[in-house]
Design an enzyme around this catalytic site. Structure first.
Site, short mmCIF file in Angstrom:
data_model
loop_
_atom_site.label_atom_id
_atom_site.label_comp_id
_atom_site.label_asym_id
_atom_site.label_seq_id
_atom_site.Cartn_x
_atom_site.Cartn_y
_atom_site.Cartn_z
N CYS A 315 0.80 -1.22 0.00
CA CYS A 315 0.00 0.00 0.00
C CYS A 315 0.84 1.28 0.00
CB CYS A 315 -0.94 -0.01 1.21
SG CYS A 315 -1.98 -1.49 1.26
N HIS A 455 -2.36 8.29 6.27
CA HIS A 455 -2.62 6.95 5.72
C HIS A 455 -3.92 6.41 6.30
CE1 HIS A 455 -1.75 3.09 3.96
NE2 HIS A 455 -1.82 2.49 5.13
N LYS A 486 -9.41 8.12 2.83
CA LYS A 486 -9.98 6.76 2.87
C LYS A 486 -11.34 6.71 3.56
CE LYS A 486 -5.47 4.42 2.81
NZ LYS A 486 -4.60 5.61 2.91
N PHE A 551 2.03 -3.37 3.98
CA PHE A 551 2.43 -4.66 4.57
C PHE A 551 3.92 -4.88 4.30
CE2 PHE A 551 -1.91 -7.09 4.46
CZ PHE A 551 -2.38 -6.24 5.44
#
Length: 564
Positions: A315, A455, A486, A551
Protein backbone atom coordinates in the site's frame (compact mmCIF):
# COMPACT_ATOMS: atom_id res chain seq x y z
CA UNK A 1 55.63 -21.07 8.83
CA UNK A 2 53.66 -19.42 11.63
CA UNK A 3 50.22 -19.32 10.04
CA UNK A 4 47.82 -22.15 9.23
CA UNK A 5 48.84 -24.59 6.52
CA UNK A 6 45.68 -23.79 4.58
CA UNK A 7 47.04 -20.36 3.72
CA UNK A 8 50.00 -19.19 1.74
CA UNK A 9 51.82 -16.00 0.94
CA UNK A 10 51.23 -13.68 -1.98
CA UNK A 11 55.00 -13.65 -2.47
CA UNK A 12 55.05 -17.42 -2.86
CA UNK A 13 52.18 -17.05 -5.28
CA UNK A 14 54.10 -14.55 -7.36
CA UNK A 15 57.16 -16.82 -7.33
CA UNK A 16 55.11 -19.70 -8.64
CA UNK A 17 53.59 -17.45 -11.31
CA UNK A 18 57.06 -16.40 -12.40
CA UNK A 19 58.20 -20.02 -12.69
CA UNK A 20 55.13 -20.87 -14.70
CA UNK A 21 55.99 -18.17 -17.21
CA UNK A 22 59.66 -19.23 -17.53
CA UNK A 23 60.41 -21.39 -20.57
CA UNK A 24 64.19 -22.04 -20.33
CA UNK A 25 64.60 -20.92 -23.93
CA UNK A 26 62.19 -23.49 -25.35
CA UNK A 27 59.07 -23.01 -27.33
CA UNK A 28 56.44 -21.97 -24.74
CA UNK A 29 53.81 -24.16 -26.39
CA UNK A 30 56.00 -27.25 -25.99
CA UNK A 31 57.55 -26.46 -22.60
CA UNK A 32 55.51 -28.05 -19.77
CA UNK A 33 54.60 -26.01 -16.70
CA UNK A 34 57.53 -25.96 -14.24
CA UNK A 35 59.40 -28.33 -16.62
CA UNK A 36 63.00 -29.51 -16.15
CA UNK A 37 65.80 -27.00 -16.55
CA UNK A 38 69.58 -27.39 -16.36
CA UNK A 39 70.23 -23.92 -15.08
CA UNK A 40 71.69 -24.24 -11.55
CA UNK A 41 70.27 -20.94 -10.41
CA UNK A 42 66.81 -21.89 -11.48
CA UNK A 43 67.24 -25.33 -9.96
CA UNK A 44 67.93 -23.71 -6.62
CA UNK A 45 64.93 -21.47 -7.08
CA UNK A 46 62.73 -24.52 -7.74
CA UNK A 47 63.86 -26.06 -4.43
CA UNK A 48 62.90 -22.91 -2.60
CA UNK A 49 59.56 -22.78 -4.35
CA UNK A 50 58.83 -26.41 -3.56
CA UNK A 51 59.23 -25.64 0.15
CA UNK A 52 57.06 -22.55 -0.06
CA UNK A 53 54.40 -24.18 -2.14
CA UNK A 54 54.13 -27.34 -0.09
CA UNK A 55 51.61 -25.42 1.99
CA UNK A 56 49.27 -24.67 -0.88
CA UNK A 57 45.74 -25.99 -0.49
CA UNK A 58 43.77 -27.75 -3.16
CA UNK A 59 41.88 -24.70 -4.34
CA UNK A 60 45.08 -22.76 -4.93
CA UNK A 61 46.73 -25.68 -6.72
CA UNK A 62 43.75 -25.91 -9.01
CA UNK A 63 44.16 -22.23 -9.74
CA UNK A 64 47.73 -22.88 -10.87
CA UNK A 65 46.71 -25.80 -13.02
CA UNK A 66 44.21 -23.56 -14.74
CA UNK A 67 46.99 -20.98 -15.15
CA UNK A 68 44.53 -18.31 -14.08
CA UNK A 69 46.04 -15.20 -12.54
CA UNK A 70 42.58 -14.37 -11.18
CA UNK A 71 42.56 -17.73 -9.44
CA UNK A 72 46.00 -17.03 -8.00
CA UNK A 73 44.99 -13.70 -6.58
CA UNK A 74 41.62 -14.84 -5.26
CA UNK A 75 43.10 -17.90 -3.54
CA UNK A 76 45.52 -16.13 -1.25
CA UNK A 77 45.35 -12.52 -0.19
CA UNK A 78 47.57 -10.59 2.20
CA UNK A 79 49.19 -13.41 4.22
CA UNK A 80 52.79 -13.31 5.47
CA UNK A 81 55.74 -14.70 3.47
CA UNK A 82 57.06 -18.12 4.47
CA UNK A 83 60.30 -18.55 6.40
CA UNK A 84 62.07 -20.01 3.37
CA UNK A 85 61.45 -16.74 1.57
CA UNK A 86 63.32 -14.76 4.20
CA UNK A 87 66.22 -17.22 4.37
CA UNK A 88 66.72 -17.18 0.62
CA UNK A 89 66.10 -13.58 -0.43
CA UNK A 90 69.78 -13.13 -1.09
CA UNK A 91 69.81 -15.72 -3.85
CA UNK A 92 66.44 -14.77 -5.22
CA UNK A 93 67.42 -11.13 -5.47
CA UNK A 94 69.67 -12.03 -8.37
CA UNK A 95 66.55 -12.59 -10.43
CA UNK A 96 65.63 -9.26 -11.98
CA UNK A 97 61.92 -9.17 -11.17
CA UNK A 98 62.37 -10.34 -7.58
CA UNK A 99 65.25 -8.05 -6.59
CA UNK A 100 65.10 -6.24 -3.26
CA UNK A 101 64.56 -2.95 -4.99
CA UNK A 102 61.83 -4.37 -7.17
CA UNK A 103 60.03 -5.93 -4.20
CA UNK A 104 60.37 -2.77 -2.17
CA UNK A 105 58.96 -0.78 -5.03
CA UNK A 106 56.16 -3.28 -5.51
CA UNK A 107 55.06 -2.97 -1.89
CA UNK A 108 55.26 0.80 -1.94
CA UNK A 109 58.36 1.22 0.28
CA UNK A 110 61.58 3.01 -0.43
CA UNK A 111 64.24 1.30 -2.52
CA UNK A 112 66.79 0.21 0.07
CA UNK A 113 69.28 -2.67 -0.47
CA UNK A 114 70.29 -4.76 2.55
CA UNK A 115 73.03 -7.38 2.80
CA UNK A 116 72.26 -10.76 4.36
CA UNK A 117 73.13 -9.66 7.91
CA UNK A 118 71.09 -6.49 7.59
CA UNK A 119 68.16 -8.47 6.26
CA UNK A 120 68.19 -10.69 9.33
CA UNK A 121 68.27 -7.62 11.58
CA UNK A 122 65.43 -5.96 9.72
CA UNK A 123 63.31 -9.07 9.44
CA UNK A 124 59.79 -8.27 10.76
CA UNK A 125 58.44 -10.31 13.63
CA UNK A 126 55.79 -12.77 12.50
CA UNK A 127 53.31 -14.04 15.04
CA UNK A 128 50.85 -16.88 14.71
CA UNK A 129 47.49 -15.90 13.27
CA UNK A 130 48.63 -12.43 12.18
CA UNK A 131 48.37 -11.25 8.60
CA UNK A 132 50.63 -8.79 6.89
CA UNK A 133 48.69 -6.09 5.04
CA UNK A 134 49.94 -5.43 1.55
CA UNK A 135 49.16 -2.08 -0.04
CA UNK A 136 49.53 -2.05 -3.78
CA UNK A 137 50.08 1.47 -5.05
CA UNK A 138 49.24 2.39 -8.61
CA UNK A 139 52.23 3.24 -10.74
CA UNK A 140 50.65 6.50 -11.79
CA UNK A 141 47.79 8.44 -10.30
CA UNK A 142 44.93 9.22 -12.62
CA UNK A 143 43.88 12.83 -12.51
CA UNK A 144 40.12 13.18 -11.87
CA UNK A 145 38.03 16.24 -12.50
CA UNK A 146 35.53 17.30 -9.88
CA UNK A 147 31.96 17.44 -11.06
CA UNK A 148 30.99 21.11 -11.34
CA UNK A 149 28.41 22.26 -8.83
CA UNK A 150 24.99 22.66 -10.38
CA UNK A 151 21.80 24.02 -8.92
CA UNK A 152 19.31 21.27 -8.04
CA UNK A 153 16.55 20.86 -10.58
CA UNK A 154 13.08 21.62 -9.23
CA UNK A 155 10.13 19.29 -9.80
CA UNK A 156 6.57 20.50 -10.28
CA UNK A 157 3.17 18.88 -10.79
CA UNK A 158 1.64 19.88 -14.12
CA UNK A 159 -1.02 17.21 -14.64
CA UNK A 160 -3.27 14.77 -12.78
CA UNK A 161 -5.44 11.81 -13.74
CA UNK A 162 -7.68 9.60 -11.59
CA UNK A 163 -9.99 6.62 -11.71
CA UNK A 164 -11.87 6.44 -8.37
CA UNK A 165 -15.20 5.49 -6.84
CA UNK A 166 -15.92 9.27 -6.65
CA UNK A 167 -15.19 10.16 -10.25
CA UNK A 168 -12.66 9.96 -13.02
CA UNK A 169 -11.74 13.64 -13.25
CA UNK A 170 -9.50 15.33 -10.65
CA UNK A 171 -11.93 18.20 -10.08
CA UNK A 172 -15.05 16.01 -9.89
CA UNK A 173 -13.21 13.66 -7.54
CA UNK A 174 -12.06 16.46 -5.22
CA UNK A 175 -15.38 18.30 -5.20
CA UNK A 176 -17.07 15.09 -4.04
CA UNK A 177 -14.47 14.78 -1.29
CA UNK A 178 -15.10 18.37 -0.19
CA UNK A 179 -18.83 17.67 0.02
CA UNK A 180 -18.27 14.54 2.12
CA UNK A 181 -19.74 12.15 -0.46
CA UNK A 182 -18.99 8.48 0.15
CA UNK A 183 -18.06 6.15 -2.69
CA UNK A 184 -18.46 2.99 -0.61
CA UNK A 185 -21.39 0.68 -1.40
CA UNK A 186 -22.37 -2.94 -1.83
CA UNK A 187 -20.26 -4.97 -4.26
CA UNK A 188 -22.04 -5.54 -7.57
CA UNK A 189 -19.33 -7.09 -9.77
CA UNK A 190 -19.83 -10.61 -8.38
CA UNK A 191 -21.98 -12.50 -5.91
CA UNK A 192 -20.39 -12.08 -2.49
CA UNK A 193 -23.34 -13.17 -0.37
CA UNK A 194 -21.24 -15.93 1.22
CA UNK A 195 -18.52 -13.50 2.36
CA UNK A 196 -18.59 -11.79 5.76
CA UNK A 197 -17.67 -8.53 3.99
CA UNK A 198 -19.87 -7.48 1.08
CA UNK A 199 -18.96 -3.80 0.66
CA UNK A 200 -16.17 -1.89 -1.08
CA UNK A 201 -15.17 1.34 -2.79
CA UNK A 202 -16.12 -0.15 -6.14
CA UNK A 203 -15.99 1.73 -9.44
CA UNK A 204 -19.49 1.18 -10.83
CA UNK A 205 -18.98 2.50 -14.33
CA UNK A 206 -15.79 2.97 -16.27
CA UNK A 207 -15.09 3.55 -19.94
CA UNK A 208 -11.82 3.32 -21.83
CA UNK A 209 -13.31 4.74 -25.03
CA UNK A 210 -10.83 7.06 -26.69
CA UNK A 211 -8.07 6.11 -24.27
CA UNK A 212 -7.34 2.39 -24.80
CA UNK A 213 -7.69 0.34 -27.98
CA UNK A 214 -10.80 -1.88 -27.85
CA UNK A 215 -8.78 -5.02 -28.58
CA UNK A 216 -6.57 -4.39 -25.55
CA UNK A 217 -9.52 -3.44 -23.36
CA UNK A 218 -10.94 -6.95 -23.75
CA UNK A 219 -7.68 -8.66 -22.73
CA UNK A 220 -6.13 -6.41 -20.10
CA UNK A 221 -6.67 -6.62 -16.37
CA UNK A 222 -8.63 -3.72 -14.91
CA UNK A 223 -5.62 -2.43 -13.00
CA UNK A 224 -3.92 -1.82 -16.37
CA UNK A 225 -7.01 -0.22 -17.87
CA UNK A 226 -7.31 2.15 -14.90
CA UNK A 227 -3.60 2.95 -15.16
CA UNK A 228 -3.53 3.62 -18.90
CA UNK A 229 -6.65 5.75 -18.79
CA UNK A 230 -5.57 7.79 -15.77
CA UNK A 231 -2.11 8.21 -17.28
CA UNK A 232 -3.41 9.58 -20.56
CA UNK A 233 -5.87 11.81 -18.73
CA UNK A 234 -2.98 13.21 -16.70
CA UNK A 235 -1.23 14.11 -19.97
CA UNK A 236 -4.37 15.80 -21.29
CA UNK A 237 -4.84 17.59 -17.96
CA UNK A 238 -1.24 18.76 -18.18
CA UNK A 239 -1.61 20.20 -21.67
CA UNK A 240 0.57 17.59 -23.37
CA UNK A 241 -1.07 17.86 -26.78
CA UNK A 242 0.00 16.11 -29.95
CA UNK A 243 2.02 19.17 -30.95
CA UNK A 244 3.83 19.18 -27.62
CA UNK A 245 4.50 15.46 -27.94
CA UNK A 246 6.18 16.06 -31.28
CA UNK A 247 8.52 18.65 -29.76
CA UNK A 248 9.60 17.06 -26.47
CA UNK A 249 12.57 14.73 -26.18
CA UNK A 250 10.98 11.31 -25.69
CA UNK A 251 14.29 9.90 -24.44
CA UNK A 252 13.87 12.22 -21.43
CA UNK A 253 10.27 11.18 -20.73
CA UNK A 254 9.51 8.21 -18.48
CA UNK A 255 6.73 6.21 -16.82
CA UNK A 256 6.88 4.88 -13.26
CA UNK A 257 3.46 3.62 -12.20
CA UNK A 258 3.23 0.69 -9.82
CA UNK A 259 0.70 -1.76 -8.45
CA UNK A 260 0.49 -3.50 -5.14
CA UNK A 261 -1.33 -6.60 -6.39
CA UNK A 262 -0.98 -6.60 -10.19
CA UNK A 263 -3.31 -8.44 -12.56
CA UNK A 264 -5.05 -10.76 -10.10
CA UNK A 265 -8.13 -11.20 -12.31
CA UNK A 266 -6.04 -12.22 -15.34
CA UNK A 267 -4.04 -14.63 -13.21
CA UNK A 268 -7.14 -16.09 -11.58
CA UNK A 269 -8.79 -16.62 -14.96
CA UNK A 270 -5.65 -18.39 -16.18
CA UNK A 271 -5.81 -20.82 -13.26
CA UNK A 272 -9.45 -21.58 -14.01
CA UNK A 273 -8.60 -22.20 -17.68
CA UNK A 274 -5.75 -24.48 -16.68
CA UNK A 275 -8.21 -26.75 -14.87
CA UNK A 276 -9.50 -27.65 -18.34
CA UNK A 277 -6.29 -27.46 -20.37
CA UNK A 278 -3.27 -25.24 -20.81
CA UNK A 279 -4.54 -24.73 -24.37
CA UNK A 280 -7.43 -22.73 -22.92
CA UNK A 281 -5.13 -20.22 -21.23
CA UNK A 282 -4.90 -16.64 -22.43
CA UNK A 283 -1.50 -16.20 -24.14
CA UNK A 284 -1.31 -12.79 -22.46
CA UNK A 285 -1.91 -14.13 -18.95
CA UNK A 286 1.72 -13.82 -17.86
CA UNK A 287 2.57 -10.33 -19.19
CA UNK A 288 -0.82 -8.87 -18.27
CA UNK A 289 -0.58 -10.20 -14.72
CA UNK A 290 2.80 -8.61 -13.93
CA UNK A 291 2.90 -5.26 -12.17
CA UNK A 292 5.36 -3.63 -14.58
CA UNK A 293 3.35 -4.14 -17.75
CA UNK A 294 1.02 -1.18 -17.22
CA UNK A 295 3.96 1.25 -17.26
CA UNK A 296 5.49 -0.60 -20.18
CA UNK A 297 2.30 -0.51 -22.28
CA UNK A 298 1.78 3.18 -21.57
CA UNK A 299 5.35 3.97 -22.61
CA UNK A 300 4.94 1.94 -25.81
CA UNK A 301 1.76 3.82 -26.62
CA UNK A 302 3.45 7.20 -26.06
CA UNK A 303 6.84 6.31 -27.48
CA UNK A 304 8.53 7.46 -24.26
CA UNK A 305 12.01 5.95 -23.97
CA UNK A 306 13.14 7.32 -20.59
CA UNK A 307 13.06 5.54 -17.20
CA UNK A 308 10.34 2.91 -17.22
CA UNK A 309 9.59 0.38 -14.51
CA UNK A 310 7.21 -0.46 -11.69
CA UNK A 311 7.66 -0.54 -7.93
CA UNK A 312 5.55 -2.78 -5.71
CA UNK A 313 5.62 -2.05 -1.98
CA UNK A 314 2.06 -3.03 -1.07
CA UNK A 315 0.00 0.00 0.00
CA UNK A 316 3.04 2.30 -0.08
CA UNK A 317 3.58 1.64 -3.79
CA UNK A 318 2.42 4.99 -5.18
CA UNK A 319 4.57 7.11 -2.90
CA UNK A 320 7.64 5.04 -3.74
CA UNK A 321 6.92 5.58 -7.44
CA UNK A 322 6.33 9.31 -7.07
CA UNK A 323 9.53 9.92 -5.11
CA UNK A 324 11.65 7.81 -7.44
CA UNK A 325 10.17 9.56 -10.48
CA UNK A 326 11.00 12.94 -8.95
CA UNK A 327 14.55 11.76 -8.29
CA UNK A 328 14.98 10.82 -11.95
CA UNK A 329 14.11 14.41 -12.85
CA UNK A 330 16.34 15.90 -10.15
CA UNK A 331 19.30 13.83 -11.37
CA UNK A 332 18.72 14.96 -14.95
CA UNK A 333 17.76 11.50 -16.20
CA UNK A 334 14.31 12.74 -17.25
CA UNK A 335 12.44 15.99 -17.84
CA UNK A 336 8.92 14.53 -17.65
CA UNK A 337 7.60 11.55 -15.66
CA UNK A 338 4.18 9.97 -15.33
CA UNK A 339 3.99 8.35 -11.90
CA UNK A 340 1.58 6.87 -9.40
CA UNK A 341 -0.23 3.59 -8.80
CA UNK A 342 -3.17 1.40 -9.76
CA UNK A 343 -4.98 -1.59 -8.25
CA UNK A 344 -8.17 -3.52 -8.97
CA UNK A 345 -8.65 -6.49 -6.65
CA UNK A 346 -12.36 -6.35 -5.88
CA UNK A 347 -12.78 -9.90 -7.14
CA UNK A 348 -13.51 -13.11 -5.19
CA UNK A 349 -9.85 -14.05 -4.61
CA UNK A 350 -8.96 -10.49 -3.58
CA UNK A 351 -11.88 -10.08 -1.20
CA UNK A 352 -11.41 -13.56 0.20
CA UNK A 353 -7.71 -12.98 0.80
CA UNK A 354 -8.25 -9.85 2.86
CA UNK A 355 -11.14 -11.47 4.72
CA UNK A 356 -8.77 -14.28 5.66
CA UNK A 357 -6.38 -11.63 7.02
CA UNK A 358 -9.23 -10.38 9.23
CA UNK A 359 -8.48 -6.87 8.02
CA UNK A 360 -11.83 -5.78 6.53
CA UNK A 361 -14.83 -4.01 8.01
CA UNK A 362 -18.02 -6.07 8.22
CA UNK A 363 -20.42 -3.13 8.52
CA UNK A 364 -22.46 -4.43 5.58
CA UNK A 365 -25.75 -2.90 6.70
CA UNK A 366 -24.43 0.66 6.43
CA UNK A 367 -21.64 0.81 3.79
CA UNK A 368 -21.15 4.60 3.81
CA UNK A 369 -20.40 4.46 7.54
CA UNK A 370 -17.97 1.55 7.34
CA UNK A 371 -14.72 3.45 6.81
CA UNK A 372 -14.24 5.56 9.94
CA UNK A 373 -10.61 6.45 10.69
CA UNK A 374 -9.85 7.33 14.33
CA UNK A 375 -13.42 6.50 15.41
CA UNK A 376 -13.64 4.17 18.39
CA UNK A 377 -16.14 1.95 16.52
CA UNK A 378 -13.94 1.25 13.51
CA UNK A 379 -13.65 -2.45 12.71
CA UNK A 380 -11.26 -2.64 9.75
CA UNK A 381 -10.60 -1.02 6.41
CA UNK A 382 -12.79 -1.04 3.31
CA UNK A 383 -11.30 -2.19 0.01
CA UNK A 384 -11.27 0.25 -2.88
CA UNK A 385 -10.06 0.25 -6.45
CA UNK A 386 -8.78 2.73 -8.99
CA UNK A 387 -5.70 4.62 -10.10
CA UNK A 388 -3.95 7.93 -9.60
CA UNK A 389 -1.30 9.36 -11.93
CA UNK A 390 0.67 12.58 -11.57
CA UNK A 391 2.56 14.33 -14.35
CA UNK A 392 5.84 15.53 -12.83
CA UNK A 393 8.01 17.90 -14.79
CA UNK A 394 11.27 19.76 -14.42
CA UNK A 395 10.43 23.38 -13.65
CA UNK A 396 12.24 25.06 -16.54
CA UNK A 397 10.88 22.47 -18.97
CA UNK A 398 7.36 23.20 -17.74
CA UNK A 399 7.81 26.96 -17.94
CA UNK A 400 9.26 26.75 -21.44
CA UNK A 401 6.13 25.06 -22.79
CA UNK A 402 3.81 27.32 -20.77
CA UNK A 403 2.43 24.56 -18.55
CA UNK A 404 -0.06 25.22 -15.77
CA UNK A 405 1.81 24.44 -12.53
CA UNK A 406 -0.42 23.04 -9.79
CA UNK A 407 2.13 22.55 -7.02
CA UNK A 408 5.80 21.80 -6.38
CA UNK A 409 7.16 18.46 -5.25
CA UNK A 410 9.45 19.25 -2.32
CA UNK A 411 10.80 15.83 -1.32
CA UNK A 412 10.14 12.69 0.65
CA UNK A 413 11.58 9.57 2.20
CA UNK A 414 11.18 5.84 2.83
CA UNK A 415 11.90 3.64 5.85
CA UNK A 416 11.15 0.10 6.99
CA UNK A 417 9.73 -0.90 10.38
CA UNK A 418 11.66 -4.20 10.26
CA UNK A 419 9.15 -5.43 12.82
CA UNK A 420 6.17 -7.44 11.50
CA UNK A 421 4.52 -8.46 8.21
CA UNK A 422 1.23 -6.65 8.79
CA UNK A 423 1.42 -4.85 12.14
CA UNK A 424 3.02 -1.41 12.50
CA UNK A 425 5.82 -0.90 15.00
CA UNK A 426 4.18 -0.41 18.43
CA UNK A 427 6.09 2.81 19.08
CA UNK A 428 5.70 4.11 15.53
CA UNK A 429 9.48 4.30 15.26
CA UNK A 430 9.59 3.65 11.50
CA UNK A 431 6.91 6.26 10.81
CA UNK A 432 8.65 8.93 12.89
CA UNK A 433 11.98 8.21 11.23
CA UNK A 434 10.36 8.39 7.78
CA UNK A 435 8.72 11.76 8.47
CA UNK A 436 11.90 13.24 9.94
CA UNK A 437 13.95 12.04 6.97
CA UNK A 438 11.37 13.50 4.56
CA UNK A 439 11.61 16.87 6.31
CA UNK A 440 15.41 16.77 6.22
CA UNK A 441 15.54 15.70 2.58
CA UNK A 442 13.07 18.36 1.45
CA UNK A 443 14.44 21.16 3.61
CA UNK A 444 10.94 21.88 4.90
CA UNK A 445 10.63 22.86 8.56
CA UNK A 446 8.05 21.03 10.65
CA UNK A 447 6.39 24.36 11.46
CA UNK A 448 5.58 24.85 7.77
CA UNK A 449 3.75 21.52 7.43
CA UNK A 450 0.18 22.55 8.22
CA UNK A 451 -1.72 19.87 6.27
CA UNK A 452 -1.34 16.09 6.43
CA UNK A 453 -3.25 13.59 4.34
CA UNK A 454 -2.84 10.62 6.66
CA UNK A 455 -2.62 6.95 5.72
CA UNK A 456 -5.34 6.25 8.36
CA UNK A 457 -7.07 3.16 6.98
CA UNK A 458 -9.68 2.68 9.73
CA UNK A 459 -7.93 -0.24 11.44
CA UNK A 460 -7.82 -0.46 15.25
CA UNK A 461 -4.01 -0.52 15.54
CA UNK A 462 -2.81 1.40 12.50
CA UNK A 463 -4.75 4.62 13.01
CA UNK A 464 -3.45 5.31 16.51
CA UNK A 465 0.16 4.40 15.75
CA UNK A 466 0.24 6.92 12.93
CA UNK A 467 -1.62 9.57 14.91
CA UNK A 468 0.83 9.37 17.81
CA UNK A 469 3.71 9.65 15.36
CA UNK A 470 2.15 12.75 13.81
CA UNK A 471 1.67 14.38 17.19
CA UNK A 472 5.26 13.52 18.10
CA UNK A 473 6.51 15.27 14.96
CA UNK A 474 4.02 18.14 14.55
CA UNK A 475 2.11 18.41 17.82
CA UNK A 476 3.41 21.90 18.54
CA UNK A 477 1.96 23.35 15.33
CA UNK A 478 -1.35 25.11 16.12
CA UNK A 479 -2.24 25.37 12.41
CA UNK A 480 -1.96 21.62 11.73
CA UNK A 481 -4.95 19.97 10.03
CA UNK A 482 -5.15 16.21 9.41
CA UNK A 483 -7.64 14.18 7.38
CA UNK A 484 -8.05 10.79 5.71
CA UNK A 485 -9.30 10.45 2.14
CA UNK A 486 -9.98 6.76 2.87
CA UNK A 487 -12.98 7.72 4.98
CA UNK A 488 -14.87 8.29 1.70
CA UNK A 489 -13.29 6.04 -0.94
CA UNK A 490 -11.85 3.20 1.14
CA UNK A 491 -8.34 1.88 0.74
CA UNK A 492 -7.17 1.74 -2.87
CA UNK A 493 -4.11 -0.35 -1.88
CA UNK A 494 -1.26 0.37 -4.31
CA UNK A 495 -3.16 3.30 -5.82
CA UNK A 496 -3.97 4.94 -2.47
CA UNK A 497 -0.85 7.10 -2.23
CA UNK A 498 -1.24 8.62 -5.70
CA UNK A 499 -4.93 9.39 -5.27
CA UNK A 500 -4.21 10.94 -1.87
CA UNK A 501 -1.27 12.91 -3.30
CA UNK A 502 -3.69 14.34 -5.85
CA UNK A 503 -6.04 15.26 -2.99
CA UNK A 504 -3.10 17.06 -1.31
CA UNK A 505 -2.26 18.94 -4.52
CA UNK A 506 -5.91 19.90 -4.90
CA UNK A 507 -5.92 21.23 -1.34
CA UNK A 508 -2.95 23.44 -2.25
CA UNK A 509 -4.70 24.60 -5.43
CA UNK A 510 -8.13 25.31 -3.98
CA UNK A 511 -7.36 26.38 -0.41
CA UNK A 512 -9.88 23.84 0.92
CA UNK A 513 -9.23 20.58 2.82
CA UNK A 514 -11.85 17.86 2.78
CA UNK A 515 -13.63 16.58 5.92
CA UNK A 516 -13.20 13.37 7.89
CA UNK A 517 -16.53 11.60 7.60
CA UNK A 518 -17.85 9.11 10.18
CA UNK A 519 -15.69 10.51 12.98
CA UNK A 520 -18.57 10.40 15.45
CA UNK A 521 -16.87 9.08 18.58
CA UNK A 522 -13.09 9.70 18.48
CA UNK A 523 -10.83 7.08 19.99
CA UNK A 524 -9.19 7.80 23.32
CA UNK A 525 -5.94 9.62 22.87
CA UNK A 526 -7.06 11.38 19.70
CA UNK A 527 -6.71 15.14 19.78
CA UNK A 528 -9.66 16.25 17.70
CA UNK A 529 -8.19 19.73 17.61
CA UNK A 530 -5.84 18.69 14.79
CA UNK A 531 -8.39 16.62 12.84
CA UNK A 532 -10.57 18.20 10.18
CA UNK A 533 -14.21 18.00 11.25
CA UNK A 534 -17.26 16.72 9.39
CA UNK A 535 -17.25 19.71 7.01
CA UNK A 536 -14.59 21.04 4.64
CA UNK A 537 -12.33 23.74 6.02
CA UNK A 538 -10.47 26.70 4.59
CA UNK A 539 -6.70 26.37 4.79
CA UNK A 540 -3.81 28.16 3.11
CA UNK A 541 -1.52 25.18 2.74
CA UNK A 542 2.16 25.99 3.28
CA UNK A 543 3.35 22.41 2.91
CA UNK A 544 1.30 19.22 2.59
CA UNK A 545 2.60 15.85 3.72
CA UNK A 546 1.05 12.60 2.47
CA UNK A 547 1.74 9.30 4.25
CA UNK A 548 1.44 5.76 2.90
CA UNK A 549 2.39 2.55 4.71
CA UNK A 550 2.30 -1.02 3.47
CA UNK A 551 2.43 -4.66 4.57
CA UNK A 552 6.04 -5.56 5.19
CA UNK A 553 6.67 -2.43 7.25
CA UNK A 554 7.12 -0.10 4.27
CA UNK A 555 6.80 3.57 5.25
CA UNK A 556 6.71 6.50 2.86
CA UNK A 557 6.18 10.24 3.24
CA UNK A 558 6.10 12.78 0.42
CA UNK A 559 5.75 16.56 0.63
CA UNK A 560 4.17 19.08 -1.75
CA UNK A 561 3.97 22.83 -1.52
CA UNK A 562 2.65 25.82 -3.49
CA UNK A 563 4.80 26.78 -6.45
CA UNK A 564 6.49 30.11 -5.75
Amino acid sequence: MASSSSFTSPLCTWLVAACMSFTCGRDPQQQPMLGPCNNKRLSRRRKILSKCCGELNGSLASSFCGSSIQGLMSSCLAFEPCNEYYSSRGSISSLGFFSDNALSSFFGSKSVTFNRKQRRLHRPAIHSGEAMAVAVQPAKEVATKKKPHTKQRRVVVTGMGVATPLGHDPDVFYNNLLEGVSGISEIETFDCSNFPTRIAGEIKSFSTDGWVAPKLSKRMDKFMLYMLTAGKKALANGGITEDVMNEIDKAKCGVLIGSGMGGMKVFHDAIEALRISYKKMNPFCVPFATTNMGSAMLAMDLGWMGPNYSISTACATSNFCILNAANHIIRGEADVMLCGGSDAVIIPIGLGGFVACRALSQRNDDPTKASRPWDINRDGFVMGEGAGVLLLEELEHAKKRGANIYAEFLGGSFTCDAYHMTEPHPEGAGIILCIEKALAQSGVSREDVNYINAHATSTPAGDMKEFKALIHCFGQNPELRVNSTKSMIGHLLGAAGAVEAIAAVQAIRTGWVHPNVNLENPDKGVDTGVLVGSKKERLEVKAALSNSFGFGGHNSSIIFGPYK
